[in-house]
Design a protein around this motif. Sequence first.
Motif, PDB file in Angstrom:
ATOM      1  N   ALA A 190       0.702  -1.069  -0.041  1.00  0.00           N
ATOM      2  CA  ALA A 190       0.045  -0.071   0.079  1.00  0.00           C
ATOM      3  C   ALA A 190       0.803   1.194   0.142  1.00  0.00           C
ATOM      4  CB  ALA A 190      -0.783   0.038   1.207  1.00  0.00           C
ATOM      5  N   CYS A 191       0.641   2.259  -0.639  1.00  0.00           N
ATOM      6  CA  CYS A 191       1.208   3.583  -0.914  1.00  0.00           C
ATOM      7  C   CYS A 191       1.061   4.234   0.434  1.00  0.00           C
ATOM      8  CB  CYS A 191       0.567   4.299  -2.081  1.00  0.00           C
ATOM      9  SG  CYS A 191       1.065   5.962  -1.904  1.00  0.00           S
ATOM     10  N   LEU A 192       2.153   4.624   0.993  1.00  0.00           N
ATOM     11  CA  LEU A 192       2.132   5.201   2.441  1.00  0.00           C
ATOM     12  C   LEU A 192       1.615   6.690   2.319  1.00  0.00           C
ATOM     13  CD1 LEU A 192       5.766   4.097   3.493  1.00  0.00           C
ATOM     14  CD2 LEU A 192       3.435   3.061   4.417  1.00  0.00           C
ATOM     15  N   GLU A 193       1.957   7.506   1.063  1.00  0.00           N
ATOM     16  CA  GLU A 193       1.208   8.698   0.836  1.00  0.00           C
ATOM     17  C   GLU A 193      -0.122   8.747   0.905  1.00  0.00           C
ATOM     18  OE1 GLU A 193       1.347  12.182  -2.373  1.00  0.00           O
ATOM     19  OE2 GLU A 193       2.793  10.700  -2.476  1.00  0.00           O
ATOM     20  N   CYS A 194      -0.825   7.488   0.496  1.00  0.00           N
ATOM     21  CA  CYS A 194      -2.277   7.360   0.225  1.00  0.00           C
ATOM     22  C   CYS A 194      -2.772   7.242   1.688  1.00  0.00           C
ATOM     23  CB  CYS A 194      -2.643   6.190  -0.420  1.00  0.00           C
ATOM     24  SG  CYS A 194      -2.485   6.247  -2.338  1.00  0.00           S
ATOM     25  N   LEU A 195      -2.126   6.512   2.477  1.00  0.00           N
ATOM     26  CA  LEU A 195      -2.495   6.199   3.726  1.00  0.00           C
ATOM     27  C   LEU A 195      -2.473   7.386   4.525  1.00  0.00           C
ATOM     28  CD1 LEU A 195      -0.838   2.824   4.662  1.00  0.00           C
ATOM     29  CD2 LEU A 195      -3.264   3.172   3.832  1.00  0.00           C
ATOM     30  N   ALA A 196      -1.602   8.303   4.469  1.00  0.00           N
ATOM     31  CA  ALA A 196      -1.294   9.644   5.088  1.00  0.00           C
ATOM     32  C   ALA A 196      -2.684  10.516   4.569  1.00  0.00           C
ATOM     33  CB  ALA A 196      -0.035  10.261   4.707  1.00  0.00           C
ATOM     34  N   VAL A 197      -2.886  10.496   3.169  1.00  0.00           N
ATOM     35  CA  VAL A 197      -3.994  11.378   2.861  1.00  0.00           C
ATOM     36  C   VAL A 197      -5.356  11.199   3.398  1.00  0.00           C
ATOM     37  CG1 VAL A 197      -5.467  11.786   0.771  1.00  0.00           C
ATOM     38  CG2 VAL A 197      -2.930  11.874   0.431  1.00  0.00           C
ATOM     39  N   LEU A 198      -5.308   9.572   3.746  1.00  0.00           N
ATOM     40  CA  LEU A 198      -6.642   8.928   4.516  1.00  0.00           C
ATOM     41  C   LEU A 198      -6.521   9.263   6.091  1.00  0.00           C
ATOM     42  CD1 LEU A 198      -7.182   5.957   2.480  1.00  0.00           C
ATOM     43  CD2 LEU A 198      -8.480   8.045   2.218  1.00  0.00           C
ATOM     44  N   GLN A 199      -5.309   9.611   6.554  1.00  0.00           N
ATOM     45  CA  GLN A 199      -5.285   9.641   7.899  1.00  0.00           C
ATOM     46  C   GLN A 199      -5.460   8.315   8.636  1.00  0.00           C
ATOM     47  OE1 GLN A 199      -6.780  13.254   9.490  1.00  0.00           O
ATOM     48  NE2 GLN A 199      -5.072  14.463   8.653  1.00  0.00           N
ATOM     49  N   TYR A 200      -5.280   7.211   7.647  1.00  0.00           N
ATOM     50  CA  TYR A 200      -5.555   6.029   8.211  1.00  0.00           C
ATOM     51  C   TYR A 200      -4.627   5.389   9.359  1.00  0.00           C
ATOM     52  CZ  TYR A 200      -6.168   0.892   7.900  1.00  0.00           C
ATOM     53  OH  TYR A 200      -6.580  -0.357   7.985  1.00  0.00           O
ATOM     54  N   GLN A 201      -5.242   5.207  10.598  1.00  0.00           N
ATOM     55  CA  GLN A 201      -4.906   4.571  11.651  1.00  0.00           C
ATOM     56  C   GLN A 201      -3.858   5.682  12.323  1.00  0.00           C
ATOM     57  OE1 GLN A 201      -3.332   0.726  11.267  1.00  0.00           O
ATOM     58  NE2 GLN A 201      -5.285  -0.294  11.668  1.00  0.00           N
ATOM     59  N   GLY A 202      -4.190   7.069  12.007  1.00  0.00           N
ATOM     60  CA  GLY A 202      -3.400   7.907  12.599  1.00  0.00           C
ATOM     61  C   GLY A 202      -2.172   8.215  11.870  1.00  0.00           C
ATOM     62  N   ILE A 203      -1.907   7.889  10.634  1.00  0.00           N
ATOM     63  CA  ILE A 203      -0.681   8.003   9.891  1.00  0.00           C
ATOM     64  C   ILE A 203      -0.731   9.367   9.280  1.00  0.00           C
ATOM     65  CG2 ILE A 203       0.573   7.194   7.867  1.00  0.00           C
ATOM     66  CD1 ILE A 203      -0.939   4.270   8.309  1.00  0.00           C
ATOM     67  N   ASP A 204       0.289  10.188   9.295  1.00  0.00           N
ATOM     68  CA  ASP A 204       0.391  11.228   8.689  1.00  0.00           C
ATOM     69  C   ASP A 204       1.663  11.615   8.060  1.00  0.00           C
ATOM     70  OD1 ASP A 204       2.069  12.080  10.888  1.00  0.00           O
ATOM     71  OD2 ASP A 204       0.646  13.373  11.864  1.00  0.00           O
ATOM     72  N   SER A 205       1.996  12.514   7.327  1.00  0.00           N
ATOM     73  CA  SER A 205       3.147  12.624   6.631  1.00  0.00           C
ATOM     74  C   SER A 205       4.178  12.721   7.407  1.00  0.00           C
ATOM     75  CB  SER A 205       2.950  13.891   5.283  1.00  0.00           C
ATOM     76  OG  SER A 205       2.665  14.822   6.070  1.00  0.00           O
ATOM     77  N   ARG A 206       4.235  13.671   8.456  1.00  0.00           N
ATOM     78  CA  ARG A 206       5.155  13.982   9.311  1.00  0.00           C
ATOM     79  C   ARG A 206       5.820  12.530  10.070  1.00  0.00           C
ATOM     80  NH1 ARG A 206       5.063  13.984  14.657  1.00  0.00           N
ATOM     81  NH2 ARG A 206       2.972  14.049  14.716  1.00  0.00           N
ATOM     82  N   ARG A 207       4.836  11.689  10.357  1.00  0.00           N
ATOM     83  CA  ARG A 207       5.412  10.252  10.827  1.00  0.00           C
ATOM     84  C   ARG A 207       6.074   9.396   9.834  1.00  0.00           C
ATOM     85  NH1 ARG A 207       0.781   7.921  14.618  1.00  0.00           N
ATOM     86  NH2 ARG A 207       2.444   6.653  15.376  1.00  0.00           N
ATOM     87  N   LEU A 208       5.495   9.665   8.786  1.00  0.00           N
ATOM     88  CA  LEU A 208       6.143   8.726   7.350  1.00  0.00           C
ATOM     89  C   LEU A 208       7.613   9.106   7.376  1.00  0.00           C
ATOM     90  CD1 LEU A 208       3.061   8.351   5.146  1.00  0.00           C
ATOM     91  CD2 LEU A 208       3.912   6.670   6.507  1.00  0.00           C
ATOM     92  N   ARG A 209       8.036  10.220   7.600  1.00  0.00           N
ATOM     93  CA  ARG A 209       9.486  10.482   7.490  1.00  0.00           C
ATOM     94  C   ARG A 209      10.396   9.474   8.194  1.00  0.00           C
ATOM     95  NH1 ARG A 209       7.863  16.408   8.492  1.00  0.00           N
ATOM     96  NH2 ARG A 209       6.865  16.973   6.470  1.00  0.00           N
ATOM     97  N   ARG A 210       9.787   9.098   9.276  1.00  0.00           N
ATOM     98  CA  ARG A 210      10.593   8.200   9.998  1.00  0.00           C
ATOM     99  C   ARG A 210      10.813   6.749   9.314  1.00  0.00           C
ATOM    100  NH1 ARG A 210       7.636   8.544  15.079  1.00  0.00           N
ATOM    101  NH2 ARG A 210       8.342   6.450  15.339  1.00  0.00           N
ATOM    102  N   ALA A 211      11.740   6.172   8.615  1.00  0.00           N
ATOM    103  CA  ALA A 211      12.050   5.019   8.050  1.00  0.00           C
ATOM    104  C   ALA A 211      11.279   3.764   8.688  1.00  0.00           C
ATOM    105  CB  ALA A 211      13.357   4.763   7.452  1.00  0.00           C
ATOM    106  N   GLU A 212      11.731   3.710  10.018  1.00  0.00           N
ATOM    107  CA  GLU A 212      11.245   2.567  10.826  1.00  0.00           C
ATOM    108  C   GLU A 212       9.998   2.371  11.026  1.00  0.00           C
ATOM    109  OE1 GLU A 212      12.320   5.784  13.928  1.00  0.00           O
ATOM    110  OE2 GLU A 212      13.178   4.914  12.072  1.00  0.00           O
ATOM    111  N   PHE A 213       9.296   3.664  11.095  1.00  0.00           N
ATOM    112  CA  PHE A 213       7.788   3.829  11.325  1.00  0.00           C
ATOM    113  C   PHE A 213       7.037   3.329  10.046  1.00  0.00           C
ATOM    114  CE2 PHE A 213       3.712   6.104  10.908  1.00  0.00           C
ATOM    115  CZ  PHE A 213       2.938   5.664  11.812  1.00  0.00           C
ATOM    116  N   SER A 214       7.781   3.935   8.751  1.00  0.00           N
ATOM    117  CA  SER A 214       7.107   3.722   7.423  1.00  0.00           C
ATOM    118  C   SER A 214       7.051   1.931   7.283  1.00  0.00           C
ATOM    119  CB  SER A 214       7.785   4.398   6.323  1.00  0.00           C
ATOM    120  OG  SER A 214       7.676   5.630   6.418  1.00  0.00           O
ATOM    121  N   GLU A 215       8.140   1.579   7.546  1.00  0.00           N
ATOM    122  CA  GLU A 215       8.338   0.118   7.093  1.00  0.00           C
ATOM    123  C   GLU A 215       7.435  -0.845   8.059  1.00  0.00           C
ATOM    124  OE1 GLU A 215       9.944  -1.172   4.475  1.00  0.00           O
ATOM    125  OE2 GLU A 215       9.983   0.824   4.161  1.00  0.00           O
TER     126      GLU A 215
END
Length: 158
Positions: free
Chosen positions: A112-137
């Motif tokens: 799943a595209c992480l940017e898509c999940l951030a757009v949807l704020q799926y399970q609290g995901i936002d673009s700021r948190r996605l910058r952390r590689a371990e969180f993204s993986e």
Amino acid sequence: MKLPDFLQDTGLNRLRRSMGTDQYGEFELFDPEKQLTYAEREALEETGLDIHSASLRVLKDKTLAFKNTRIWLRDGDDYHLAYCQRVQALRHKTDDLNAGTGAMSAHKDHGACLECLAVLQYQGIDSRRLRRAEFSEQIREQFSLQEFQQHYPFYPIV
């Protein structure tokens, strides 16, 4: 109890004449322009379906839809669930998009595209948190299409 003969009802016949028709109408409950056919539903679920980019709809919640169902779009090994920047570019770059509703192929580094999940704020995901590689993986590894569909049912949409 006997039902009335609506064909003999004077009020309904007057209404029909005021509408300018001499014949009784038929009602079509299925519109293939707006609703999936059985073959389309089957293809979306099993192998994916190529759809024209003009037929892609973006719903108010930013998820993607084709006719009366939510879909994902495949771009290489990535699957898009929302109208992210990559989908916007893809939509304008190509006429045919590969869509589906069934299981996403399992790739170690793709999903799943992480940017898509951030757009949807799926399970609290936002673009700021996605910058952390371990969180993204961790998000990629734990993503479940079945769980996603509980929040965003694919078929039918209202």
